[in-house]
Scaffold this motif. Sequence first.
Motif, PDB file in Angstrom:
ATOM      1  N   THR A  82     -17.801  74.068 -12.237  1.00 49.80           N
ATOM      2  CA  THR A  82     -16.570  74.680 -12.729  1.00 49.80           C
ATOM      3  C   THR A  82     -16.524  76.161 -12.382  1.00 49.80           C
ATOM      4  OG1 THR A  82     -16.523  73.109 -14.562  1.00 49.80           O
ATOM      5  CG2 THR A  82     -15.178  75.089 -14.796  1.00 49.80           C
ATOM      6  N   ALA A  83     -17.657  76.840 -12.481  1.00 43.47           N
ATOM      7  CA  ALA A  83     -17.707  78.260 -12.133  1.00 43.47           C
ATOM      8  C   ALA A  83     -17.346  78.475 -10.664  1.00 43.47           C
ATOM      9  CB  ALA A  83     -19.095  78.818 -12.428  1.00 43.47           C
ATOM     10  N   ILE A  84     -17.785  77.571  -9.807  1.00 38.18           N
ATOM     11  CA  ILE A  84     -17.463  77.711  -8.382  1.00 38.18           C
ATOM     12  C   ILE A  84     -15.960  77.605  -8.160  1.00 38.18           C
ATOM     13  CG2 ILE A  84     -17.691  76.605  -6.122  1.00 38.18           C
ATOM     14  CD1 ILE A  84     -20.538  75.856  -6.893  1.00 38.18           C
ATOM     15  N   PHE A  85     -15.330  76.603  -8.762  1.00 44.24           N
ATOM     16  CA  PHE A  85     -13.888  76.423  -8.584  1.00 44.24           C
ATOM     17  C   PHE A  85     -13.117  77.612  -9.149  1.00 44.24           C
ATOM     18  CE2 PHE A  85     -15.046  71.800  -8.421  1.00 44.24           C
ATOM     19  CZ  PHE A  85     -14.562  71.567  -7.148  1.00 44.24           C
ATOM     20  N   CYS A  86     -13.515  78.092 -10.325  1.00 41.88           N
ATOM     21  CA  CYS A  86     -12.823  79.243 -10.925  1.00 41.88           C
ATOM     22  C   CYS A  86     -13.015  80.501 -10.081  1.00 41.88           C
ATOM     23  CB  CYS A  86     -13.334  79.475 -12.339  1.00 41.88           C
ATOM     24  SG  CYS A  86     -12.885  78.189 -13.525  1.00 41.88           S
ATOM     25  N   LEU A  87     -14.219  80.696  -9.568  1.00 44.80           N
ATOM     26  CA  LEU A  87     -14.481  81.878  -8.763  1.00 44.80           C
ATOM     27  C   LEU A  87     -13.697  81.849  -7.460  1.00 44.80           C
ATOM     28  CD1 LEU A  87     -16.093  84.505  -8.390  1.00 44.80           C
ATOM     29  CD2 LEU A  87     -17.879  83.138  -7.285  1.00 44.80           C
ATOM     30  N   ILE A  88     -13.598  80.677  -6.840  1.00 47.79           N
ATOM     31  CA  ILE A  88     -12.851  80.575  -5.590  1.00 47.79           C
ATOM     32  C   ILE A  88     -11.396  80.969  -5.799  1.00 47.79           C
ATOM     33  CG2 ILE A  88     -11.945  78.922  -3.907  1.00 47.79           C
ATOM     34  CD1 ILE A  88     -14.624  77.477  -4.043  1.00 47.79           C
ATOM     35  N   PHE A  89     -10.793  80.508  -6.903  1.00 51.71           N
ATOM     36  CA  PHE A  89      -9.403  80.888  -7.182  1.00 51.71           C
ATOM     37  C   PHE A  89      -9.280  82.387  -7.393  1.00 51.71           C
ATOM     38  CE2 PHE A  89      -6.383  82.158 -10.440  1.00 51.71           C
ATOM     39  CZ  PHE A  89      -5.183  81.806  -9.834  1.00 51.71           C
ATOM     40  N   ALA A  90     -10.122  82.942  -8.282  1.00 51.52           N
ATOM     41  CA  ALA A  90     -10.007  84.365  -8.599  1.00 51.52           C
ATOM     42  C   ALA A  90     -10.339  85.233  -7.394  1.00 51.52           C
ATOM     43  CB  ALA A  90     -10.925  84.712  -9.772  1.00 51.52           C
ATOM     44  N   TRP A  91     -11.257  84.803  -6.563  1.00 51.23           N
ATOM     45  CA  TRP A  91     -11.680  85.595  -5.403  1.00 51.23           C
ATOM     46  C   TRP A  91     -10.596  85.638  -4.332  1.00 51.23           C
ATOM     47  CZ3 TRP A  91     -15.543  88.880  -4.911  1.00 51.23           C
ATOM     48  CH2 TRP A  91     -15.950  89.287  -3.638  1.00 51.23           C
ATOM     49  N   ASN A  92      -9.914  84.533  -4.130  1.00 49.65           N
ATOM     50  CA  ASN A  92      -8.928  84.454  -3.048  1.00 49.65           C
ATOM     51  C   ASN A  92      -7.502  84.720  -3.499  1.00 49.65           C
ATOM     52  OD1 ASN A  92     -10.946  83.694  -1.211  1.00 49.65           O
ATOM     53  ND2 ASN A  92     -10.728  81.539  -1.748  1.00 49.65           N
ATOM     54  N   GLU A  93      -7.241  84.877  -4.803  1.00 50.30           N
ATOM     55  CA  GLU A  93      -5.878  84.990  -5.307  1.00 50.30           C
ATOM     56  C   GLU A  93      -5.164  86.197  -4.689  1.00 50.30           C
ATOM     57  OE1 GLU A  93      -2.353  85.341  -7.219  1.00 50.30           O
ATOM     58  OE2 GLU A  93      -3.832  86.928  -7.447  1.00 50.30           O
ATOM     59  N   TYR A  94      -3.936  85.976  -4.246  1.00 50.42           N
ATOM     60  CA  TYR A  94      -3.187  87.012  -3.534  1.00 50.42           C
ATOM     61  C   TYR A  94      -1.893  87.400  -4.243  1.00 50.42           C
ATOM     62  CZ  TYR A  94      -0.605  89.345   0.219  1.00 50.42           C
ATOM     63  OH  TYR A  94       0.107  90.240   0.945  1.00 50.42           O
ATOM     64  N   ALA A  95      -1.140  86.400  -4.731  1.00 50.55           N
ATOM     65  CA  ALA A  95       0.213  86.665  -5.231  1.00 50.55           C
ATOM     66  C   ALA A  95       0.208  87.621  -6.419  1.00 50.55           C
ATOM     67  CB  ALA A  95       0.891  85.346  -5.612  1.00 50.55           C
ATOM     68  N   PHE A  96      -0.589  87.307  -7.451  1.00 53.22           N
ATOM     69  CA  PHE A  96      -0.643  88.192  -8.613  1.00 53.22           C
ATOM     70  C   PHE A  96      -1.201  89.564  -8.237  1.00 53.22           C
ATOM     71  CE2 PHE A  96      -0.857  84.214 -11.346  1.00 53.22           C
ATOM     72  CZ  PHE A  96       0.426  84.384 -11.839  1.00 53.22           C
ATOM     73  N   ALA A  97      -2.212  89.570  -7.367  1.00 53.98           N
ATOM     74  CA  ALA A  97      -2.844  90.836  -7.003  1.00 53.98           C
ATOM     75  C   ALA A  97      -1.872  91.767  -6.278  1.00 53.98           C
ATOM     76  CB  ALA A  97      -4.065  90.569  -6.124  1.00 53.98           C
ATOM     77  N   VAL A  98      -1.049  91.219  -5.398  1.00 54.72           N
ATOM     78  CA  VAL A  98      -0.137  92.070  -4.643  1.00 54.72           C
ATOM     79  C   VAL A  98       1.048  92.513  -5.492  1.00 54.72           C
ATOM     80  CG1 VAL A  98       1.376  90.283  -3.682  1.00 54.72           C
ATOM     81  CG2 VAL A  98       0.891  92.337  -2.347  1.00 54.72           C
TER      82      VAL A  98
END
Length: 317
Positions: free
Chosen positions: A240-256
């Motif tokens: 679960t940590a891997i899946f959550c980290l992948i989302f948070a690491w690659n997330e673009y829309a909210f960050a921009v």
Amino acid sequence: MTSATTAHSVVEPSATTRRFAGSLVVLYAVITMIPLVWIMLTAFKSPDDAISYPPKVLFRPSLEGFCNLFTTRSRQTPEFIRSLGPPQGMCDSIARDRNMVVAGPSNYVPRFINSLIIAFGSTVLAVALGTLSAYGFSRFRVPLKDDLLFFILSTRMMPPIAVAIPIYLMYRTIGLSDTRLGMILLYTSVNVSLAVWLLKGFIDEIPREYEEAAMIDGYTRFQAFVKVVLPQATTGIAATAIFCLIFAWNEYAFAVLLTSGNAQTAPPFIPIIIGEGGQDWPAVAAGTTLFLVPIVVFTVLLRKHLLRGITFGAVRK
């Protein structure tokens, strides 16, 4: 008996079938790796080689892309450059070859650090909250359990752009706009739904008898959860940590949309790296290559847990 045995017998694939299947897997792996390999090669090209047509496969390696990624440069006259004395390091030497000087560090390192803090911080919170929630849904009688689980899952069905403006207005009002804390809380709220659903499947497969035996021995419910359930759910927690980290690491829309400087992460920063005369593709490729390293290392270290997480197999009764 013979017919029943025959009906339940397993037919092993032939050697030809196994070789064909293996060849398909290898071909698929090679095709999917081509973009990553090309990005890594571009990181070691000069700006001229990076935009050459036809694309160059064989080229003279250069670290100019990495130098441009970590520094900012300004164009100066040859007379001014000669007056500076010997170059101060490799990046300064590369810049002077193009009649430029290093003006200072770039913003890539702070953006990379923001990504580390926000991604890992939100992952820890999401997994911790998801573990507690999943345990509650798995072990206790919760009114409207199915409805609540569906509601939790439905939070991931909305596209980010649908809630970006309300979140931006709310964050600006309460002072969380362009802050690391605001992004950690936002990514945590998005990832909790995934964590709950994944971890509930793992905890459901842990026999209740283990906890009951522990409580008979004098453990409290919380002690049984910590000392009995958590060790057996380690595989599910890691996956679960891997899946959550992948989302948070690659997330673009909210960050921009929600960050501009202080809390900006690497994904919205890398595409706007501009060189002289346009996009600095070697610097973009270098930034992308370095950005891939932490998530690749984390995933490789926990790859066994990731495989079991995909199949939802934790502990079998």
